[in-house]
Design a protein around this motif. Structure first.
Motif, mmCIF file in Angstrom:
data_model
loop_
_atom_site.group_PDB
_atom_site.id
_atom_site.type_symbol
_atom_site.label_atom_id
_atom_site.label_comp_id
_atom_site.label_asym_id
_atom_site.label_seq_id
_atom_site.Cartn_x
_atom_site.Cartn_y
_atom_site.Cartn_z
ATOM 1 N N THR A 91 7.051 15.660 -21.959
ATOM 2 C CA THR A 91 6.063 14.841 -21.242
ATOM 3 C C THR A 91 6.721 13.685 -20.499
ATOM 4 O OG1 THR A 91 4.366 15.396 -22.876
ATOM 5 C CG2 THR A 91 3.987 13.427 -21.550
ATOM 6 N N THR A 92 7.818 13.163 -21.026
ATOM 7 C CA THR A 92 8.428 11.959 -20.452
ATOM 8 C C THR A 92 8.703 12.074 -18.951
ATOM 9 O OG1 THR A 92 9.392 11.336 -22.582
ATOM 10 C CG2 THR A 92 10.360 10.352 -20.625
ATOM 11 N N PRO A 93 9.236 13.194 -18.429
ATOM 12 C CA PRO A 93 9.457 13.260 -16.976
ATOM 13 C C PRO A 93 8.172 13.116 -16.159
ATOM 14 C CG PRO A 93 10.704 14.974 -18.093
ATOM 15 C CD PRO A 93 9.795 14.366 -19.123
ATOM 16 N N LEU A 94 7.030 13.401 -16.752
ATOM 17 C CA LEU A 94 5.753 13.265 -16.042
ATOM 18 C C LEU A 94 5.296 11.817 -15.953
ATOM 19 C CD1 LEU A 94 3.797 16.239 -17.687
ATOM 20 C CD2 LEU A 94 5.152 16.263 -15.583
ATOM 21 N N PHE A 118 18.406 10.892 -19.114
ATOM 22 C CA PHE A 118 16.956 10.760 -19.220
ATOM 23 C C PHE A 118 16.446 11.676 -20.322
ATOM 24 C CE2 PHE A 118 17.880 9.877 -14.701
ATOM 25 C CZ PHE A 118 17.380 8.591 -14.638
ATOM 26 N N LEU A 119 15.387 11.253 -20.985
ATOM 27 C CA LEU A 119 14.777 12.111 -21.996
ATOM 28 C C LEU A 119 13.976 13.206 -21.306
ATOM 29 C CD1 LEU A 119 14.084 12.768 -24.945
ATOM 30 C CD2 LEU A 119 12.162 11.161 -24.758
ATOM 31 N N ASN A 120 14.316 14.441 -21.600
ATOM 32 C CA ASN A 120 13.554 15.592 -21.119
ATOM 33 C C ASN A 120 13.826 16.751 -22.068
ATOM 34 O OD1 ASN A 120 16.063 16.802 -20.281
ATOM 35 N ND2 ASN A 120 15.957 15.598 -18.387
ATOM 36 N N ALA A 124 16.689 16.586 -25.098
ATOM 37 C CA ALA A 124 15.949 16.165 -26.286
ATOM 38 C C ALA A 124 16.768 16.315 -27.561
ATOM 39 C CB ALA A 124 14.647 16.961 -26.405
ATOM 40 N N GLU A 125 17.441 17.452 -27.735
ATOM 41 C CA GLU A 125 18.158 17.684 -28.993
ATOM 42 C C GLU A 125 19.309 16.696 -29.157
ATOM 43 O OE1 GLU A 125 20.097 21.345 -31.647
ATOM 44 O OE2 GLU A 125 19.441 21.693 -29.565
ATOM 45 N N GLU A 126 20.057 16.446 -28.074
ATOM 46 C CA GLU A 126 21.176 15.509 -28.172
ATOM 47 C C GLU A 126 20.674 14.101 -28.492
ATOM 48 O OE1 GLU A 126 24.894 13.668 -25.551
ATOM 49 O OE2 GLU A 126 23.762 15.384 -24.782
ATOM 50 N N ILE A 127 19.620 13.662 -27.813
ATOM 51 C CA ILE A 127 19.074 12.331 -28.074
ATOM 52 C C ILE A 127 18.516 12.246 -29.488
ATOM 53 C CG2 ILE A 127 17.179 10.762 -27.441
ATOM 54 C CD1 ILE A 127 17.718 11.531 -24.510
#
Length: 479
Positions: A91-94, A118-120, A124-127
């Protein structure tokens, strides 16, 4: 990839950069209004993963997830923490141009140090793994994060019946030197005011009776009439004072207040409420107005600050309220008249020389100038900046909302005396709201310095920045 959240984020001129980095950046934080859990601070909670510290309880993110078409089980439901996180990552890119995009990036930057991605869905897995590894470290516990963010004082939001047991434990840790951040309660008596209950329903009638019983037990007072109700409030107010409280906080959809009838009128209302009977809106308003006056007076006598939050229309979705209860992300702004009621309330206390230092927050930006001009009527020379136009709150604690609040205050009052930003948050990652505000403030002032609208005097303007960031709050609240 060039870092998006870099050291000059939001700082569009050289003067703005200098103001922020030399005067604002290192100032400590006084977070004088938040909804953090005192228990989690007392127990120094170690969060297991990013969902627990970042998504649970965050109704800003919940609203965005619902808007993106995410099913409720992945928001507040029984999906596991990773499943909830990956939905947020998708959802974050939206959220581009929504405040959540900036907040998300700032909160990953501090304290986690994630600046270059950026979180997407693909990151996601790395973050998730990087942040979870850090959350397992002692420096990323609840207290550890507060220390990292240079927090000095936190004021939680607490019902008058709260025993404050965790505040006492934290205060003991302050005294023995194991924890150097003060965590103070705030007296939030909304449930005492009948105007906040719907007495046409049996649930609310019984609920108010039950609440008065709890209030009486907490104060060791048998509430059987107006006098005993007032005594219970006074005792709880004193109890909070003895435990470090120096603020009350009050939430209103629209501020409503009226001159009170003789005490015999309120006695009849109290007796009805104690019997579980319905009272009229007029009766509830009369009694609430009198109780609010009482709290205002004792605030003034004890040197407290009174906070009024005006303009939230809550629990609009009956479906979500039935499913999840309050604070589920179905609140919004309200419109309507409140200026005369607020002015008369202030004037009544002012005439009695019992108007406390007051901060008023507005949720509907259409009333910004109305509110800022109204409160300025009641400064009395007793303290610089006695009547404060509060920071951008809730839907307004974003870039445009903060800029509008700064412009309104600058035009209607004295920005130099402003007590600055707060988090109003349930998350330990929200301290970057203070950084966001400070960057916006420095960008406004720095741009005007370069455009010849303010003096090109960094010591003068820089000290104003330091005052707004920290020192004004330190002086104003007298912790």
């Amino acid at each position: 990839m060039k870092s998006f959240i870099n050291e000059h984020f939001l700082l569009q001129t050289e003067s703005a950069k200098r103001l922020y980095h030399e005067y604002a950046e290192e100032m400590p934080i006084i977070d004088y209004h938040c909804h953090l859990s005192p228990q989690e601070i007392s127990e120094d909670r170690q969060f297991e993963n990013l969902t627990q510290i970042w998504l649970n309880g965050d109704h800003y993110k919940w609203r965005a997830l619902r808007a993106a078409g995410v099913e409720e089980q992945y928001i507040t439901g029984n999906a596991n923490d990773w499943e909830k996180f990956i939905k947020w990552a998708k959802t974050t890119p939206l959220t581009l141009r929504n405040p959540l995009f900036h907040w998300t990036m700032l909160e990953l930057n501090r304290p986690f140090g994630i600046r270059n991605m950026f979180l997407n869905e693909s990151t996601a897995e790395e973050i998730w793994n990087r942040c979870n590894d850090m959350l397992a470290q002692k420096s990323f516990s609840a207290r550890g994060i507060m220390r990292q963010m240079n927090v000095r004082v936190v004021c939680t939001t607490d019902d008058p019946v709260d025993p404050l047991e965790y505040h006492k434990k934290i205060a003991a840790d302050n005294q023995n030197g194991s924890f150097d951040i003060r965590v103070l309660p705030t007296f939030r008596p909304d449930r005492i005011l009948p105007i906040n209950w719907d007495f046409s329903t049996e649930v609310h009638r019984q609920g108010y009776r039950d609440y008065l019983e709890k209030l009486g037990k907490s104060a060791d007072v048998c509430i059987h009439d107006f006098s005993s109700l007032r005594d219970a409030i006074l005792k709880r107010h004193q109890y909070f004072h003895e435990n470090g409280c120096r603020l009350s906080d009050h939430g209103f959809e629209l501020f409503r207040w009226t001159q009170q009838e003789p005490e015999s009128f309120h006695e009849k209302t109290i007796q009805k409420l104690l019997r579980g009977e319905s009272v009229s809106d007029r009766e509830a308003l009369e009694l609430s107005s009198l109780l609010l006056m009482e709290i205002g007076r004792i605030n003034a006598e004890k040197g407290w600050v009174m906070q009024l939050h005006i303009g939230a229309m809550r629990n609009n979705s009956s479906r979500l309220f039935r499913q999840l209860g309050p604070d589920a992300g179905s609140d919004s702004m309200v419109d309507g008249a409140f200026a005369k009621s607020l002015s008369r309330f202030f004037d009544c206390l002012d005439q009695q020389k019992k108007l406390p230092r007051t901060i008023v927050y507005n949720l509907n930006p259409s009333a910004n100038y109305l509110l800022a001009s109204l409160i300025a009527n009641f400064n009395d020379g007793s303290i610089p900046g006695k009547m404060q136009f509060g920071s951008g709150w809730w839907f307004l604690d974003q870039k445009k909302g903060m800029e509008d609040q700064i412009e309104t205050l600058s035009n209607m009052g004295l920005l130099s005396l402003f007590v600055g930003m707060l988090t109003d948050s349930r998350s330990f990652l929200s301290y970057t709201r203070h950084e966001y505000f400070r960057r916006i403030l420095c960008n406004i002032l720095g741009s005007e310095m370069e455009n010849g609208l303010l003096p090109n005097d960094f010591e003068w303007i820089g000290n104003m920045v330091r005052d707004i960031s920290f020192r004004n709050a330190q002086r104003y609240f007298r912790f």
